[in-house]
Design an enzyme around this catalytic site. Sequence first.
Site, PDB file in Angstrom:
ATOM      1  CB  CYS A  84      -0.940   0.009   1.205  1.00  0.00           C
ATOM      2  SG  CYS A  84      -2.165  -1.305   1.159  1.00  0.00           S
ATOM      3  CG  HIS A 335      -6.418   2.139   0.295  1.00  0.00           C
ATOM      4  ND1 HIS A 335      -5.246   2.693  -0.186  1.00  0.00           N
ATOM      5  CD2 HIS A 335      -6.043   1.100   1.092  1.00  0.00           C
ATOM      6  CE1 HIS A 335      -4.217   2.026   0.306  1.00  0.00           C
ATOM      7  NE2 HIS A 335      -4.670   1.047   1.069  1.00  0.00           N
TER       8      HIS A 335
END
Length: 388
Positions: A84, A335
């Site tokens: 991420c 996200h």
Amino acid sequence: MRASIIGWGHLPFGRLDALRLEDLIAQAAAQALQHAGVAGADIDGVWLGNLNGGFTPDIFAASLALQADAGLRWKPATRLENACASGSAALYAACDAVESGRARLALVVGAEKMTAVSGAEVTRILGQCAYSGEAGNPPGGFPGIFAQVARTYFERHGDHSATLARIAAKNHANGVLNPYAQMRRDLGFEFCNTVSEKNPMIAAPLRKTDCSLVSDGAAAVVIAREDVAQGFPRAVALRARAQVNDVLPLAGRDVAGFEGPRRAWQQALQAAGCTVDDLSFAEVHDCFTIAELLSYEAMGLAPAGQGARVLEDGAVMRDGRLPVNVSGGLKAKGHPVGATEVSMHAISAMQLCGEAGDMQLPSPRLAGVFNMGGAAVANYVSILERVR
């Protein structure tokens, strides 16, 4: 010689069925070039943050950015992956090239196309960012991992389910003002704090509103060498930046201690010559609400176990002394993995340049940005300030 952001591009996040990964990359890159007022031929290198992992067949994606401008052809382009924090890896690699003098201007793009596969497949792909030796323990992929983090925190410091709901409600309220956000809806504290058909328990104690969204999206920034940035109408310097990696296996560390993020914040603030109290706002990685709560403590806003205080006294609210995630955070904005950190820097630059529209805070001077890959494994903190 510091690197500076001199322009940015940002697509709305969400389920973007009409856009392929290459569309996301090329459109965000073209926006950033136009905003900075530079041509593709002026760029010395391209860095792409993109996890992929099976979301799309486009694994070899770095050169897709060259489709943004004919002048980018023949430019070196590299894709970076760090879970991420893939966008952070791309941004920091570009900054290294600029600060070393190897590049005058760099293009950084972060992009992810996540919604072309099923929800179960998304969970499986993201779960592969965890340690394979612990696969399935805890169950449920990253929701299961962060549920374990939350349970550990609750065992030490009491049940903070309501605290997590306050974080979710805050970020959804902030997201209403963000034109790039996937979910622009104020859900309210009661909805976020109540398990229901529309807000089910995903992995106890985390409810659906405690989990970030599965998103498509892209963002891009143009980075310039400090002396080169003086010739542009806007420049936001990375006054300091730090990367701290922890070991990957959960068994080798205290994940609820957030030691990696804490060290990254300490290093970045020390290098910037400031404290957390000097920051005007912060964008932090709230992949799950427990991550934002732990971020308050990692950055030094509150002692361990007392992060709830800065919600209760309003410190992290939009009108507080240190607003956190005025963009809505990952919770409301979305996200798209590779785009996340580039988006956080682009939106922070917008704020510092007074170009954040309805999101704009009054006269911000200094920003803190925290992004992480995995459960506090790859931790990146940037301190940003406007210099032009």
